[in-house]
Design a protein around this motif. Structure first.
Motif, mmCIF file in Angstrom:
data_model
loop_
_atom_site.group_PDB
_atom_site.id
_atom_site.type_symbol
_atom_site.label_atom_id
_atom_site.label_comp_id
_atom_site.label_asym_id
_atom_site.label_seq_id
_atom_site.Cartn_x
_atom_site.Cartn_y
_atom_site.Cartn_z
ATOM 1 N N MET A 116 -49.036 -22.553 30.640
ATOM 2 C CA MET A 116 -48.451 -23.226 29.359
ATOM 3 C C MET A 116 -46.930 -22.491 29.414
ATOM 4 O O MET A 116 -46.876 -21.630 28.557
ATOM 5 N N THR A 117 -46.091 -22.817 30.281
ATOM 6 C CA THR A 117 -44.756 -22.111 30.386
ATOM 7 C C THR A 117 -43.953 -22.121 29.334
ATOM 8 O O THR A 117 -43.307 -20.817 29.105
ATOM 9 N N GLY A 118 -43.956 -22.947 28.359
ATOM 10 C CA GLY A 118 -42.946 -22.780 27.170
ATOM 11 C C GLY A 118 -43.439 -23.432 26.033
ATOM 12 O O GLY A 118 -44.335 -24.427 26.138
ATOM 13 N N ASN A 145 -37.752 -24.557 39.849
ATOM 14 C CA ASN A 145 -37.328 -23.782 40.806
ATOM 15 C C ASN A 145 -37.984 -22.982 41.498
ATOM 16 O O ASN A 145 -37.742 -22.474 42.742
ATOM 17 N N ALA A 146 -39.505 -22.996 41.599
ATOM 18 C CA ALA A 146 -40.534 -22.418 42.002
ATOM 19 C C ALA A 146 -40.599 -20.782 42.213
ATOM 20 O O ALA A 146 -41.440 -20.454 42.953
ATOM 21 N N GLY A 147 -40.191 -20.676 41.219
ATOM 22 C CA GLY A 147 -40.113 -19.060 41.312
ATOM 23 C C GLY A 147 -41.410 -18.652 40.580
ATOM 24 O O GLY A 147 -42.048 -17.587 41.175
ATOM 25 N N GLY A 159 -32.452 -23.978 30.624
ATOM 26 C CA GLY A 159 -32.810 -23.651 29.002
ATOM 27 C C GLY A 159 -33.537 -22.409 28.716
ATOM 28 O O GLY A 159 -33.168 -21.384 27.733
ATOM 29 N N ASN A 160 -34.587 -22.350 29.478
ATOM 30 C CA ASN A 160 -35.381 -21.018 29.011
ATOM 31 C C ASN A 160 -35.076 -19.820 29.655
ATOM 32 O O ASN A 160 -35.159 -18.612 28.969
ATOM 33 N N THR A 161 -34.495 -19.878 30.831
ATOM 34 C CA THR A 161 -34.024 -18.564 31.382
ATOM 35 C C THR A 161 -32.764 -18.096 30.729
ATOM 36 O O THR A 161 -32.791 -16.943 30.481
ATOM 37 N N SER A 162 -31.898 -19.235 30.088
ATOM 38 C CA SER A 162 -30.982 -18.446 29.321
ATOM 39 C C SER A 162 -31.219 -17.935 27.984
ATOM 40 O O SER A 162 -30.651 -17.016 27.490
HETATM 41 C C1 AN7 Z 1 -40.806 -24.487 30.499
HETATM 42 O O1 AN7 Z 1 -34.979 -21.934 32.544
HETATM 43 O O2 AN7 Z 1 -35.707 -22.864 35.605
HETATM 44 O O3 AN7 Z 1 -40.840 -23.309 39.074
HETATM 45 O O4 AN7 Z 1 -33.773 -22.207 34.156
HETATM 46 O O5 AN7 Z 1 -38.550 -23.588 31.573
HETATM 47 O O6 AN7 Z 1 -40.289 -21.162 38.265
HETATM 48 O O7 AN7 Z 1 -38.538 -22.793 37.880
HETATM 49 C C2 AN7 Z 1 -36.962 -23.084 33.894
HETATM 50 C C3 AN7 Z 1 -38.385 -23.315 34.692
HETATM 51 C C4 AN7 Z 1 -41.639 -24.551 34.308
HETATM 52 C C5 AN7 Z 1 -40.411 -23.953 36.257
HETATM 53 N N1 AN7 Z 1 -41.818 -24.750 32.728
HETATM 54 O O8 AN7 Z 1 -40.568 -22.798 36.550
HETATM 55 C C6 AN7 Z 1 -34.610 -22.366 33.520
HETATM 56 C C7 AN7 Z 1 -35.830 -22.783 34.625
HETATM 57 C C8 AN7 Z 1 -40.689 -24.329 31.762
HETATM 58 C C9 AN7 Z 1 -39.571 -24.009 32.470
HETATM 59 C C10 AN7 Z 1 -40.778 -24.159 34.624
HETATM 60 C C11 AN7 Z 1 -39.722 -23.887 33.886
HETATM 61 P P1 AN7 Z 1 -40.033 -22.449 38.021
#
Ligand code: AN7
Length: 361
Positions: A326-328, A198-200, A96-99
Motif C-alpha cells: 500500500m504505497t501511499g 515508473n516501475a522503480g 507527487g510522492n517523490t517530491s
Molecule cells: C502511491 O512520486 O512516480 O512504479 O513521482 O506515488 O516505483 O513508480 C510515484 C509513484 C505507486 C508507482 N504508488 O511506483 C512519483 C512517482 C504510489 C506512487 C507508485 C507511485 P513506481
C-alpha cells in the motif's frame, strides 16, 4: 512477528541503520533519516472474505512512513549519498510522492530542493507537502514524462543532484521493504502485489527478495504481480503512452524509467502484469477502507483491484500467502476520497433529536 525489533527494545533508526550491510553506504556517508521504514504489515481477512478469496493477504502499509509514502526508503539513501558528495541542490520530477519525500529529506539535510510537477495533476496533499517543506515547486505544463526529461537534461549539467529513481541508490533504499516483509512474516510470501508507475518499486522489491534469498534469510522467492492503470499501461500494452490518464495520478506515467527492471522482475519471478480500470481502482479503494479500516491512495488500490481480477480468474491457489504494498496514504488525496465515499456529511441543527434522527434512533 509484526515488529522487526521485538525483543531488543532497540530504538528504530530508519532503513539505513537497520539494513546497512545490504546498502552502499560507508562510515563516510552522513545518514539523513526521518526514521522511515518499520511500517506495519497488516493481515486483512475481511477484505479477502469480501472478494471471495481463500488465502492470507498482508498489506505493507507504506503510507505510514514519515512523508506518508514508500518513497522515503529511497530518499533517505538518495539524500544521504548526495550529502556525501557535497551536493547543494537536489531535483526531481514527480507525480507527487517523490517530491514530498525529496523536499522533506532535503530540508533535513539543509539542501535546496527543486521539484517539477505536472501542472494540475497532483493530489492536493502532495502539493501541500512540497510547499510546506519549502521546496522550489515548479508546475510544468506537461505530464510527468516531460518533467522527467527536463530533469534528466538538468542532471547532465552536473549542477544538480537528480533524486528520481534513475538515481540507482533510490532503488537500493526501496528494496528494504522486501526485507521487512520477510522479517515480519518470518518467511517469504508466495506472491507480492504492487502498483506500477515508473516501475522503480517493482525493480527494487525483486532485488530485495533475491538478495534475502542469496543471504539465506528466505528459502523461496515470491511471484511478482504488478498492476497499471488502464489509461497509462505502457508495460502491459508494450509501448509508451503519449497522453497517459488515470484517476490514480501517482501512476499517471507513460514511459517508465525502470521498464527493463520491471520486465526482469516479471520474467525471473514467473510473475504477471495487467491493467485495471479507474472504476475498478476506485471500487477497491473504497472496499479496503470499509472492510479493514485501511485508507490508501487510489494508486495503491490498483494492486487490490488487480488481486480481485486474479481471484476471479482463479490465479491464486488456496492457502497462498500474499503480500501487497500500500504505497501511499489515503490522506494524500482528499479530493478523490470525498468524491468516492458516496455520501456527504449530514448537516443538522445543534440538538440531540436531530442527530438521533440521522442515526435512526
Ligand atoms: C502511491 O512520486 O512516480 O512504479 O513521482 O506515488 O516505483 O513508480 C510515484 C509513484 C505507486 C508507482 N504508488 O511506483 C512519483 C512517482 C504510489 C506512487 C507508485 C507511485 P513506481
Amino acid at each position: 512477528m509484526n515488529s522487526i525489533l521485538p525483543s531488543t527494545g532497540e530504538r528504530w533508526r530508519g532503513v539505513i541503520h537497520a539494513y546497512r550491510a545490504h546498502l552502499p553506504v560507508s562510515d563516510a556517508t552522513p545518514v539523513v533519516s526521518l526514521n522511515e521504514g518499520n511500517t506495519p504489515l497488516i493481515r486483512v481477512d475481511n477484505f479477502v472474505k469480501a472478494i471471495g478469496g481463500e488465502f492470507e493477504l498482508w498489506l505493507k502499509f507504506e503510507g505510514l512512513n514519515p512523508t506518508c509514502s514508500f518513497k522515503d526508503r529511497g530518499m533517505t539513501m538518495a539524500v544521504s549519498k548526495a550529502a556525501e558528495r557535497g551536493a547543494q541542490i537536489v531535483i526531481c520530477a514527480s507525480t507527487g510522492n517523490t517530491s514530498a519525500a525529496a523536499a522533506a529529506y532535503a530540508a533535513r539535510a539543509k539542501m535546496k530542493c527543486v521539484v517539477l510537477l505536472p501542472n494540475g495533476k497532483i493530489a492536493l496533499g502532495k502539493l501541500a507537502q512540497a510547499l510546506m517543506y519549502g521546496a522550489t515547486t515548479i508546475a510544468v505544463q506537461g505530464n510527468f514524462d516531460e518533467a522527467l526529461r527536463i530533469v534528466r537534461e538538468l542532471g547532465e549539467t552536473g549542477k544538480v543532484e537528480v533524486v528520481n529513481s534513475i538515481n540507482p541508490v533510490r532503488i537500493e533504499g526501496q528494496k528494504t521493504a522486501s526485507f521487512e516483509i520477510c522479517d515480519q512474516l518470518g518467511r517469504a510470501p508466495d506472491f507480492h502485489f504492487l502498483p506500477v508507475g515508473n516501475a522503480g518499486n517493482i525493480t527494487a522489491y525483486w532485488r530485495g527478495f533475491k538478495e534475502y534469498k542469496a543471504s539465506g534469510k528466505i528459502d523461496h522467492l515470491p511471484k511478482m504481480f504488478g498492476f497499471q492503470a488502464a489509461g497509462s499501461a505502457p508495460i502491459v500494452d508494450g509501448a509508451p503512452v503519449e497522453n497517459p490518464n488515470t484517476v490514480a495520478t501517482a501512476i499517471r506515467i507513460g514511459n517508465p524509467a525502470s521498464w527493463e527492471g520491471a520486465n526482469c522482475a516479471l520474467k525471473e519471478s514467473n510473475g504477471f502484469i495487467d491493467k485495471v480500470t479507474d472504476e475498478e481502482i476506485l471500487d477497491a479503494y473504497k472496499l479496503i477502507a470499509r472492510t479493514d479500516g485501511i485508507f490508501v491512495e487510489p494508486a495503491s488500490a490498483a494492486c487490490l483491484a488487480g488481486l480481485i481480477h486474479c481471484v476471479k480468474a482463479g490465479k491464486i491457489p488456496m492457502g497462498s500467502v500474499i503480500s501487497a504494498t500500500m504505497t501511499g496514504h489515503g490522506l494524500k488525496d482528499p479530493d478523490n476520497a470525498i468524491k468516492t465515499a458516496g455520501f456527504e456529511p449530514f448537516v443538522v441543527e445543534a440538538n440531540k433529536e436531530a442527530v438521533m434522527k440521522v442515526i435512526g434512533l
